[in-house]
Scaffold this active site. Structure first.
Site, PDB file in Angstrom:
ATOM      1  N   ASP A  49      54.842  15.054  59.385  1.00 41.11           N
ATOM      2  CA  ASP A  49      54.343  15.026  58.016  1.00 41.11           C
ATOM      3  C   ASP A  49      55.371  14.419  57.079  1.00 41.11           C
ATOM      4  OD1 ASP A  49      52.207  16.237  59.059  1.00 41.11           O
ATOM      5  OD2 ASP A  49      52.461  18.166  58.039  1.00 41.11           O
ATOM      6  N   ALA A  51      57.572  12.209  57.757  1.00 42.53           N
ATOM      7  CA  ALA A  51      57.601  10.760  57.937  1.00 42.53           C
ATOM      8  C   ALA A  51      56.383  10.130  57.261  1.00 42.53           C
ATOM      9  CB  ALA A  51      57.627  10.422  59.422  1.00 42.53           C
ATOM     10  N   ASP A  53      54.764  11.396  54.691  1.00 44.91           N
ATOM     11  CA  ASP A  53      54.983  11.465  53.242  1.00 44.91           C
ATOM     12  C   ASP A  53      55.903  10.337  52.799  1.00 44.91           C
ATOM     13  OD1 ASP A  53      53.389  13.652  53.017  1.00 44.91           O
ATOM     14  OD2 ASP A  53      55.033  15.110  52.999  1.00 44.91           O
ATOM     15  N   SER A  98      43.255  15.380  46.801  1.00 44.41           N
ATOM     16  CA  SER A  98      44.520  15.662  47.452  1.00 44.41           C
ATOM     17  C   SER A  98      45.537  16.082  46.412  1.00 44.41           C
ATOM     18  CB  SER A  98      44.959  14.394  48.165  1.00 44.41           C
ATOM     19  OG  SER A  98      45.984  14.700  49.037  1.00 44.41           O
ATOM     20  N   LYS A 138      51.430  26.309  51.000  1.00 47.55           N
ATOM     21  CA  LYS A 138      50.600  25.188  51.423  1.00 47.55           C
ATOM     22  C   LYS A 138      50.477  25.277  52.938  1.00 47.55           C
ATOM     23  CE  LYS A 138      49.945  20.244  50.717  1.00 47.55           C
ATOM     24  NZ  LYS A 138      49.753  19.799  52.075  1.00 47.55           N
ATOM     25  N   GLU A 195      41.507  26.528  53.910  1.00 48.89           N
ATOM     26  CA  GLU A 195      42.158  25.903  55.059  1.00 48.89           C
ATOM     27  C   GLU A 195      41.880  26.669  56.343  1.00 48.89           C
ATOM     28  OE1 GLU A 195      43.761  23.391  53.669  1.00 48.89           O
ATOM     29  OE2 GLU A 195      45.108  22.625  55.219  1.00 48.89           O
TER      30      GLU A 195
END
Ligand code: IVH
Length: 719
Positions: A49, A51, A53, A98, A138, A195
């Site tokens: 993640d 990488a 981002d 998002s 998150k 989620e």
């Protein structure tokens, strides 16, 4: 031959020229979109993640500096990826958006200030009014939208591309955490968002069971949650230990709550699980304290989290704040820092790229960083090694973030073995030919001088040739290319299209069978017809990437003209071959060479690289051979970035729309490429006039700006 890792040499965004930015933007957009598909559709991400981002951050950075590069198709303006096949599609009533990412406490302070300034402009809040924030972990899972009508669960959908997801109702009904019927008083219509995730312990147990049964094991809890939910057979989903935290709403009629925190309480009342770590912070300081506290306990939580989400608590403020393209102004994700680890640098290997550029790569004692085993890291170039002064045998600190492959940050001086000698860049290419390494004019890049003779370069070019942006041959990965090359099945690109003569040999290879060989041939045949720009890009000519290939295709139109012109340019240039830079100005430019230099994005340097490529007879042979095998489609001008009548237009919405909220309409307009503003001016292209519109409609009429009724807007926007 050793497997070659992809190493991306990065220039700081601030240092990019416009041309570099364009090429880099195209490359990153494609890459981000590919990772979106891997992540959202195939549950098989290839990078961390952090990488991801970093890629996305770089893309946004480039768009911030060069706004003309931002198109409605850019992954920065869309979310996720279009739904995968197998499930029915569901359009979300309100898009599932998002969150923007933040990485430092200063970023969060800036966020709060932005919120306060915006509210001060739009409402009458006083200076310094505290902005209460709800802080929620998150969760690293899969987001869902669940529709309830009169308290009954009617539909559940994945996020998909944000506008349209997959219908996973039957599967979701098997989750114990999701009430089929809401308890107590429920809105008539309500989308609950949250989620789906799997706890770490359940993930490990599931993998053990999968391994024992010889089934697929998952890379991490997120993938296993996504893979378990997206089963075509709900019985399989039911057997998987999935959990759900609810945290947001989509459509809600009537909306009975005034704050996010109150909404979380309602969710619990209706029977949902809400993350017990969610806290209401009255000030920025309190919010950051929650972040630090949870950060410390992160490893001990039963599930993976990758940051803290802060949300403005007051819903009326959320509404005022609204959205910017893909994310709300009222929320932000504060990511936890990239993970670091120390390990031993066993050695430094040198890898050869497709144009012969040599990249040093750290060979590391394997170590786990952020849940992934790392055994290589990029060292970029000789200068970087000198700067870091790392030496084989050193203990080094590595980090997974900011790059596709991990980075070496420093060596630990106390741990250096006595007498460790500095590393020296090899003077010979690591291939069998041991050709001398030459230093480029700018001094940073070193290249193998073997050109096409170098086996590494041959393989890398073939790999590039079949890759996504080039011929895009599905099912033919880098390792296959290496093996085929080694065994003589594939030496030049044209061989690919003659591979079917070797069907028997292929079928007998380990790991290949009747079906996989047939699939491969189908994939190859389907690419026998190819657009000129893709064709040019696939050749791997130095300095020619996707966008320059397109410019060349546009200029020359068809393959024969292009090739003839390149050869002529080569001959003209050769006739004038003057070796020193100073004398370059004196070169008499022939018509073909001149035409080449005038193509968008191409200057003398690139033109010279191109003609040098064509000066190698071998290269021309390869191209001719390939043209004989494939059908190169002449260049056809592409339609503009978006075919929406709103692309690139400035719009204002005024009055009340009956069919959608203002936010929704604005998000829709932005997704179609429009810029939405709050006031009407001469620069406004369209004003959408709803019921009870006031001064803005009048101003539009006064200025002669085109106005649209709600029906016209719905029709033109395809809503
Ligand atoms: S709110 C409009 N809250 O993060 C904002 N998202 O990058 C909607 N996520 O798609 C998202 N925990 O998959 C929100 N407490 C939380 C979250 C959360 C995880 C995920 C979710 C979303 C992504 C946004």
């Amino acid at each position: 031959m050793a497997r070659q890792a992809k190493v991306v040499a990065e220039i700081a965004v601030a240092a990019l020229t416009q041309r570099q930015a364009k090429a880099e933007h195209a490359r990153l957009a494609e890459e981000v979109a590919r990772h979106d598909r891997l992540y959202y559709q195939q549950d098989a991400p290839e990078i961390s993640d952090a990488a991801y981002d970093a890629l996305r951050g770089r893309l946004s950075g480039i768009e911030a500096r060069f706004p003309e590069l931002r198109t409605p198709e850019s992954p920065t303006t869309t979310v996720g990826a279009a739904p995968a096949r197998g499930f029915a599609k569901v359009r979300h009533g309100l898009p599932m958006l998002s969150l923007d990412n933040a990485f430092s406490e200063q970023d969060i302070a800036d966020f709060v200030n932005r919120v306060r300034r915006f509210l001060a402009r739009e409402t009458d809040i006083a200076d310094g009014t505290p902005i209460a924030l709800v802080c929620e972990p998150k969760i690293d899972g899969l987001s869902l939208s669940i529709r309830y009508e009169n308290g009954e669960l009617v539909r559940a959908a994945t996020r998909g591309d944000g506008s349209e997801g997959e219908d996973v109702t039957a599967n979701l009904r098997t989750l114990a955490d999701v009430p089929k019927k809401l308890k107590g008083r429920a809105p008539e219509r309500l989308d609950v968002r949250g989620e789906v995730y799997m706890s770490r312990a359940e993930f490990l147990k599931l993998n053990e069971r999968q391994a024992a049964a010889g089934d697929k094991v998952f890379a991490n809890p997120r993938n296993s949650a996504a893979g378990s939910l997206r089963q075509l057979d709900p019985a399989i989903t039911a057997s998987r230990p999935l959990a759900f935290f609810a945290y947001a709403w989509g459509e809600a009629e009537p909306r009975l709550w005034k704050t996010q925190f109150e909404f979380l309480e309602r969710l619990k009342g209706w029977g949902f699980k809400v993350n017990p770590e969610a806290k209401l912070a009255r000030t920025l300081e309190e919010a950051l304290a929650v972040y630090r506290d949870i950060g410390l306990r992160r490893a001990r939580l039963p599930y993976d989290i990758d940051g803290i989400v802060y949300k403005v608590d007051r819903v009326d403020w959320q509404e005022t704040l609204g959205f910017v393209s893909r994310s709300p102004r009222w929320a932000i994700a504060h990511k936890f820092p990239a993970e670091r680890a120390q390990t031993i640098l066993r050695g430094i290997a040198v890898q050869v790229g497709r144009t012969g550029a040599l990249t040093p790569v750290a060979d590391l004692e394997p170590v786990t960083v952020g849940g992934v085993v790392v055994s290589r890291a990029t060292l970029h170039n000789a200068d970087e090694i000198e700067r870091l002064d790392v030496r084989p045998g050193d203990t080094v600190e590595i980090q997974r973030a900011g790059d596709v492959i991990p980075q070496v940050l420093r060596f630990v001086p106390e741990m250096r073995p006595p007498g460790a000698p500095p590393w020296r860049f090899p003077e010979k290419c690591p291939c069998e030919l041991k050709t001398p390494v030459v230093r480029e004019e700018d001094g940073v890049v070193r290249r193998c001088s073997g050109g096409l003779e170098c086996p590494f370069q041959q393989v890398e070019r073939l790999r590039y040739f079949v890759s996504r942006n080039a011929f895009d041959i599905e099912g033919l990965g880098g390792t296959h290319i290496e093996n085929f090359w080694r065994d003589g099945l594939l030496k030049t690109p044209a061989d690919l299209f003659r591979l079917k003569d070797k069907a028997r040999e292929l079928r007998e290879r380990e790991g290949w069978g009747e079906q996989s060989v047939r699939n491969l041939f189908e994939a190859i045949e389907s690419r026998r017809s190819i657009a000129l720009d893709r064709f040019i890009n696939a050749l791997g000519i130095p300095m020619i990437g996707e966008s320059t290939a397109k410019a060349l295709a546009r200029e020359y139109g068809d393959a024969d003209t292009w090739l003839a012109q390149m050869l002529q340019a080569r001959d003209e240039r050769k006739a004038n071959d003057i070796p020193t830079k100073k004398e370059k100005a004196a070169v008499e430019i022939g018509p073909a060479y001149g035409r080449l230099c005038n193509v968008t994005d191409i200057g003398v340097t690139t033109a010279d690289k191109i003609v040098t490529f064509f000066a190698e007879g071998h290269n021309v042979g390869i191209i001719r051979e390939l043209i004989a095998e494939v059908e190169v489609q002449p260049f056809r001008a592409q339609r503009v970035a978006s075919n929406s009548p709103f692309a690139g237009k400035t719009m204002v919405f005024t009055g009340t729309l009956a069919s959608m909220s203002r936010e929704e309409a604005e998000a829709k307009a932005e997704s179609l490429g429009a810029k939405v503003t709050g006031s009407v001016s001469k620069k406004t292209d369209f004003v959408v006039v709803g019921a009870d519109a006031g001064s803005k409609a009048k101003k539009a009429a006064d200025l002669g700006v085109k106005t649209l009724t709600e029906d016209e807007w719905l029709q033109m926007s395809g809503s």
